[in-house]
Design a protein around this motif. Structure first.
Motif, PDB file in Angstrom:
ATOM      1  N   THR A  14       0.856  -1.190   0.000  1.00  0.00           N
ATOM      2  CA  THR A  14       0.000   0.000   0.000  1.00  0.00           C
ATOM      3  C   THR A  14       0.890   1.237   0.000  1.00  0.00           C
ATOM      4  OG1 THR A  14      -0.140  -0.138   2.385  1.00  0.00           O
ATOM      5  CG2 THR A  14      -1.992  -1.045   1.187  1.00  0.00           C
ATOM      6  N   PHE A  15       0.462   2.241  -0.755  1.00  0.00           N
ATOM      7  CA  PHE A  15       1.157   3.536  -0.782  1.00  0.00           C
ATOM      8  C   PHE A  15       0.190   4.564  -0.189  1.00  0.00           C
ATOM      9  CE2 PHE A  15       2.921   1.424  -4.638  1.00  0.00           C
ATOM     10  CZ  PHE A  15       4.273   1.514  -4.365  1.00  0.00           C
ATOM     11  N   ASN A  16       0.484   5.070   0.959  1.00  0.00           N
ATOM     12  CA  ASN A  16      -0.385   6.077   1.594  1.00  0.00           C
ATOM     13  C   ASN A  16      -1.865   5.700   1.515  1.00  0.00           C
ATOM     14  OD1 ASN A  16       1.900   7.667   2.015  1.00  0.00           O
ATOM     15  ND2 ASN A  16       1.735   8.474  -0.089  1.00  0.00           N
ATOM     16  N   THR A  19      -3.982   0.782  -2.149  1.00  0.00           N
ATOM     17  CA  THR A  19      -3.465  -0.586  -2.270  1.00  0.00           C
ATOM     18  C   THR A  19      -3.075  -0.852  -3.725  1.00  0.00           C
ATOM     19  OG1 THR A  19      -4.861  -1.279  -0.458  1.00  0.00           O
ATOM     20  CG2 THR A  19      -3.970  -3.022  -1.845  1.00  0.00           C
ATOM     21  N   ALA A  20      -1.776  -1.016  -3.956  1.00  0.00           N
ATOM     22  CA  ALA A  20      -1.282  -1.287  -5.313  1.00  0.00           C
ATOM     23  C   ALA A  20      -1.254  -2.787  -5.581  1.00  0.00           C
ATOM     24  CB  ALA A  20       0.114  -0.695  -5.483  1.00  0.00           C
ATOM     25  N   VAL A  21      -0.898  -3.574  -4.562  1.00  0.00           N
ATOM     26  CA  VAL A  21      -0.871  -5.035  -4.673  1.00  0.00           C
ATOM     27  C   VAL A  21      -1.589  -5.570  -3.435  1.00  0.00           C
ATOM     28  CG1 VAL A  21       0.617  -7.089  -4.740  1.00  0.00           C
ATOM     29  CG2 VAL A  21       1.264  -5.048  -6.027  1.00  0.00           C
ATOM     30  N   GLY A  38      -2.074  -7.160 -17.079  1.00  0.00           N
ATOM     31  CA  GLY A  38      -3.097  -6.359 -16.423  1.00  0.00           C
ATOM     32  C   GLY A  38      -3.079  -4.953 -16.962  1.00  0.00           C
ATOM     33  N   ALA A  39      -4.191  -4.267 -16.796  1.00  0.00           N
ATOM     34  CA  ALA A  39      -4.316  -2.903 -17.292  1.00  0.00           C
ATOM     35  C   ALA A  39      -3.308  -1.983 -16.597  1.00  0.00           C
ATOM     36  CB  ALA A  39      -5.737  -2.411 -17.028  1.00  0.00           C
ATOM     37  N   ASN A  40      -3.125  -0.798 -17.132  1.00  0.00           N
ATOM     38  CA  ASN A  40      -2.265   0.200 -16.482  1.00  0.00           C
ATOM     39  C   ASN A  40      -2.720   0.352 -15.027  1.00  0.00           C
ATOM     40  OD1 ASN A  40      -2.448   2.042 -19.514  1.00  0.00           O
ATOM     41  ND2 ASN A  40      -0.660   0.963 -18.768  1.00  0.00           N
ATOM     42  N   GLY A  41      -1.739   0.324 -14.126  1.00  0.00           N
ATOM     43  CA  GLY A  41      -2.071   0.524 -12.715  1.00  0.00           C
ATOM     44  C   GLY A  41      -2.513  -0.746 -12.003  1.00  0.00           C
ATOM     45  N   ALA A  42      -2.455  -1.903 -12.675  1.00  0.00           N
ATOM     46  CA  ALA A  42      -2.926  -3.151 -12.057  1.00  0.00           C
ATOM     47  C   ALA A  42      -2.011  -3.630 -10.923  1.00  0.00           C
ATOM     48  CB  ALA A  42      -3.053  -4.246 -13.114  1.00  0.00           C
ATOM     49  N   GLY A  43      -0.749  -3.199 -10.938  1.00  0.00           N
ATOM     50  CA  GLY A  43       0.165  -3.599  -9.870  1.00  0.00           C
ATOM     51  C   GLY A  43       1.361  -4.416 -10.338  1.00  0.00           C
ATOM     52  N   LYS A  44       1.583  -4.485 -11.636  1.00  0.00           N
ATOM     53  CA  LYS A  44       2.650  -5.334 -12.182  1.00  0.00           C
ATOM     54  C   LYS A  44       4.043  -4.827 -11.785  1.00  0.00           C
ATOM     55  CE  LYS A  44       1.229  -4.489 -16.374  1.00  0.00           C
ATOM     56  NZ  LYS A  44       0.117  -3.547 -16.092  1.00  0.00           N
ATOM     57  N   THR A  45       4.289  -3.542 -12.037  1.00  0.00           N
ATOM     58  CA  THR A  45       5.624  -2.991 -11.741  1.00  0.00           C
ATOM     59  C   THR A  45       5.892  -3.020 -10.236  1.00  0.00           C
ATOM     60  OG1 THR A  45       5.471  -1.606 -13.693  1.00  0.00           O
ATOM     61  CG2 THR A  45       7.118  -0.973 -12.064  1.00  0.00           C
ATOM     62  N   THR A  46       4.869  -2.763  -9.453  1.00  0.00           N
ATOM     63  CA  THR A  46       5.041  -2.808  -7.991  1.00  0.00           C
ATOM     64  C   THR A  46       5.421  -4.225  -7.567  1.00  0.00           C
ATOM     65  OG1 THR A  46       3.365  -1.074  -7.811  1.00  0.00           O
ATOM     66  CG2 THR A  46       3.898  -2.282  -5.800  1.00  0.00           C
ATOM     67  N   THR A  47       4.800  -5.222  -8.189  1.00  0.00           N
ATOM     68  CA  THR A  47       5.130  -6.620  -7.871  1.00  0.00           C
ATOM     69  C   THR A  47       6.583  -6.920  -8.244  1.00  0.00           C
ATOM     70  OG1 THR A  47       2.836  -7.266  -8.242  1.00  0.00           O
ATOM     71  CG2 THR A  47       4.478  -9.030  -8.337  1.00  0.00           C
ATOM     72  N   ASP A 159      10.370  -5.964 -17.426  1.00  0.00           N
ATOM     73  CA  ASP A 159       9.208  -5.085 -17.508  1.00  0.00           C
ATOM     74  C   ASP A 159       9.089  -4.658 -18.965  1.00  0.00           C
ATOM     75  OD1 ASP A 159       7.040  -3.635 -16.738  1.00  0.00           O
ATOM     76  OD2 ASP A 159       8.107  -2.251 -15.411  1.00  0.00           O
ATOM     77  N   GLU A 160       8.101  -5.162 -19.651  1.00  0.00           N
ATOM     78  CA  GLU A 160       7.859  -4.849 -21.061  1.00  0.00           C
ATOM     79  C   GLU A 160       9.133  -4.932 -21.921  1.00  0.00           C
ATOM     80  OE1 GLU A 160       5.162  -1.619 -21.791  1.00  0.00           O
ATOM     81  OE2 GLU A 160       4.576  -1.617 -19.696  1.00  0.00           O
ATOM     82  N   PRO A 161       9.643  -6.153 -22.096  1.00  0.00           N
ATOM     83  CA  PRO A 161      10.942  -6.329 -22.738  1.00  0.00           C
ATOM     84  C   PRO A 161      11.025  -5.842 -24.178  1.00  0.00           C
ATOM     85  CG  PRO A 161       9.848  -8.449 -22.464  1.00  0.00           C
ATOM     86  CD  PRO A 161       9.046  -7.441 -21.698  1.00  0.00           C
ATOM     87  N   SER A 192       3.964  -7.490 -19.522  1.00  0.00           N
ATOM     88  CA  SER A 192       3.885  -7.119 -20.932  1.00  0.00           C
ATOM     89  C   SER A 192       2.485  -6.662 -21.269  1.00  0.00           C
ATOM     90  CB  SER A 192       4.270  -8.319 -21.795  1.00  0.00           C
ATOM     91  OG  SER A 192       4.156  -8.004 -23.160  1.00  0.00           O
ATOM     92  N   HIS A 193       2.411  -5.778 -22.261  1.00  0.00           N
ATOM     93  CA  HIS A 193       1.104  -5.419 -22.826  1.00  0.00           C
ATOM     94  C   HIS A 193       0.967  -6.020 -24.222  1.00  0.00           C
ATOM     95  CE1 HIS A 193      -0.068  -2.821 -19.595  1.00  0.00           C
ATOM     96  NE2 HIS A 193       1.026  -2.104 -19.696  1.00  0.00           N
ATOM     97  N   ASN A 194       1.955  -6.824 -24.607  1.00  0.00           N
ATOM     98  CA  ASN A 194       1.946  -7.398 -25.941  1.00  0.00           C
ATOM     99  C   ASN A 194       1.452  -8.851 -25.863  1.00  0.00           C
ATOM    100  OD1 ASN A 194       2.743  -8.797 -28.282  1.00  0.00           O
ATOM    101  ND2 ASN A 194       4.246  -7.211 -28.753  1.00  0.00           N
TER     102      ASN A 194
END
Ligand code: ATP
Length: 253
Positions: A14-16, A19-21, A38-47, A159-161, A192-194
């Motif tokens: 959680t960020f302030n 809940t991101a993940v 997952g869509a933008n903001g789904a929590g992938k990069t945070t994971t 992350d999005e290779p 990935s978004h591809n």
């Protein structure tokens, strides 16, 4: 039996108060390629950041190569690596200086040889003398991949290779990753978004939505479950919250 390369249980960030993940569980075994979708903001990069030990989880556990990443990440950092088009290498250093820096940081034996070998394989030999800040987006992605492979990692987090690569170069990078995995037996976790990339590379897909894993399975199993003929259709069903005919985790929410 060998323990999984990644074991995540109840992982939460959680960020302030946001809940991101939100309490995710999954494992990745050696030799497996797994996609986080997952869509933008789904929590992938945070994971991915928590797997790298760059972000501390708010709750839950992360084990990588058998080690607790919260307490003992320095024991395993040398055996994994990551690449992200959103993390720039120091811009004033040349590509050669950057790759040599990382080779030494990871204690790679025969650092010069390894950098030249990767430069050859990833077709960046002509770029070695250029400043990293002057590279095109596609060139940067290939250099970032060379950096990620410098220590021949047992776990590769991507992350999005193939973001910003032209179709031909993107296809070549996917082939390279397949080949690397066949040769090394590494585990790969990629965001990935591809969708075509995911169908080609991945054994398992974790579908994230608003911080949760809402469905998972092999690409073929997901296509069947959602009655779709492409992962893009599955992605859209989940992003638009259309229930597949048999989507157990969503039904349980
Ligand atoms: P994208 O596909 O756009 O890269 P993502 O699935 O990687 O998205 P994250 O970057 O993990 O998503 O973000 C998940 C959520 O956490 C978003 O709502 C984001 O705004 C929030 N978030 C991420 N990092 C921070 C941060 N440092 N501080 C506050 N909120 C953050």
């Amino acid at each position: 039996m060998l323990s999984p390369v990644i074991e995540v249980a109840g992982l939460t960030k959680t960020f302030n108060g946001v809940t991101a993940v939100a309490g995710i569980d999954f494992t990745v075994s050696a030799g497996e390629t797994v996609a986080l979708l997952g869509a933008n903001g789904a929590g992938k990069t945070t994971t991915l950041s928590m797997l790298l030990g760059l972000l501390l989880p708010s709750a839950g556990s992360v084990r990588v190569l058998g080690e607790d990443m919260i307490r003992h990440r320095y024991r395993v950092l040398g055996r994994l690596n990551f690449s992200s088009p959103y993390v720039d290498l120091p811009r004033r250093l040349t590509v050669w200086q950057n790759l040599m820096f990382f080779a030494r940081l990871y204690g790679v034996p025969g650092a010069r040889r390894r950098v030249l070998e990767l430069a050859e394989q990833l077709d960046i030999a002509d770029l070695l003398k250029q400043r990293s800040g002057n590279l095109s987006a596609g060139q940067k992605t290939r250099v970032s991949l060379a950096k990620a492979l410098i220590n021949a990692p047992e776990l590769l987090l991507l992350d999005e290779p193939t973001a910003s690569l032209d179709p031909d170069t993107g296809d070549w990078v996917r082939g390279y990753l397949e080949d690397y995995q066949r040769r090394s037996g590494a585990a790969i976790l990629l965001a990935s978004h591809n969708m075509a990339e995911v169908e080609r590379l991945c054994d398992q897909v974790l579908m994230m939505s608003r911080g949760r894993i809402v469905d998972r399975g092999s690409p073929a199993a997901l296509l069947e479950r959602y009655g779709q003929d492409s992962l893009e259709g599955v992605f859209l069903d989940i992003a638009r919250e259309r229930q597949g005919p048999d989507a157990p985790e969503r039904a349980a929410e």
